[in-house]
Scaffold this active site. Sequence first.
Site, PDB file in Angstrom:
ATOM      1  N   GLU A   1       0.888  -1.247  -0.132  1.00 18.29           N
ATOM      2  CA  GLU A   1      -0.018   0.050  -0.178  1.00 18.29           C
ATOM      3  C   GLU A   1       0.831   1.234  -0.070  1.00 18.29           C
ATOM      4  OE1 GLU A   1      -2.413   1.646  -0.234  1.00 18.29           O
ATOM      5  OE2 GLU A   1      -4.229   0.498  -0.222  1.00 18.29           O
TER       6      GLU A   1
ATOM      7  N   ASP B   1      -9.882   1.047  -4.442  1.00 16.16           N
ATOM      8  CA  ASP B   1      -8.960   1.124  -3.314  1.00 16.16           C
ATOM      9  C   ASP B   1      -7.995   2.422  -3.726  1.00 16.16           C
ATOM     10  OD1 ASP B   1      -6.723   0.516  -1.120  1.00 16.16           O
ATOM     11  OD2 ASP B   1      -7.246  -1.559  -1.237  1.00 16.16           O
TER      12      ASP B   1
END
Length: 298
Positions: free
Chosen positions: A16, A207
Site C-alpha cells: 500500500e 482502493d
Amino acid sequence: MSEPQCIVPAGDRCGEGVVWHAAERAVYWTDINRFLIHRLDTESGSVRSWFFDEPVTAIGITDRAGTFLIALGSRLILWQPAKDARADFARPEANTPAARLNDGRPDPFGDLIIGSMFNNVAPDGSAVDISGPPLGALYRVRSDGSIETIKRDIGITNTMAWDLERGRFYTADTLKNEIWAFDYDAATGALSSERDHFTGFDRGSPDGSQIDAEGHLWNARYGGGCVVRISPEGTVSGVLDMPVGNVTNCTFGGDDLKTLYVTTAQGGSGPLERLAGGLFAYRSPVPGLAETIFRFDR
C-alpha cells in the site's frame, strides 16, 4: 512495459501507500500487515526495508529534506529514513484500537487528508474480520498537528485525489463500492457538494487512486484484478488488467511521470498470483502529476 510487470517480488501481505520521490528517484511503499516500509532505488534496483511496531498505511513526502509524514495504525509520525529517526506528530483517530488510520495523501495546499477504517489488523499482523457499524472517518491534519474531522460513518476510507484545477476532491468507501466527488475550496480546503462520481463498477472495490495529466482518475480495484481509468465525467476511459487479483494503490513516477507503480496484496486470484504482494510497473501513454507535498513552511 506495455503490460504490467512485477519489478519487486516483495511478497507483501498488503502492499500500500506507494509514492514517487522524484529527488531520490525512488519508490516508497508499505506492507500494512507486516509493519514495513520499502524503498526501491530505481537507478540501482536495490530495495531496503524498515520495520515498525504497528501497521504502516500511508506515506507523505514533506518540504523538510529527508523527512516523511507516516501514517501508522494509531497515529502519525515524522520519519527520517537516513537515521531511522521517528517522532510522534498527531493522533487523528481517537477510537483506536477499534479503528485505525488507512489511506492518506497531502492535499495540493500542504495539509494532510487521511482516512480511517475498522481496525482489521491484529497486533501480530494477522487479519481480523470487519464487523459492526462503519467507524471510518476523513480528517484534515495541518502543519501544527491540529486535526479537523471532515466526514464520518465511512466503512473503509480509500482514495485521496484532486482534479487538475484542484477544485474537486475524490475519495471512496471501499465497502460501498463508491467513489465520491466534492467541491474543494482552494483557500480553506473546505469540502462541499458531495455527490457520486463512480459507483457500482463490477470489477472489485475501489482502493487507492492517482490522477493523470488529463484529469482522469486511475483507481486500483481490490479483488478486481485491474486499475480502472475514470474520466472527469465519471465514465470508464480505460482498464489496465493486472496479473493478480488484489490491486491496492498506484502512483506515477519516473523522469517523465509515465511509469505507473502499482502495489498489490495476497489472497486474490489471477494468472500470476504467485507474484501477489509484489510491486508492479506499467508504462502509461499519459503522464501523471507530481506528488503533492505536506508543507510545514507556507
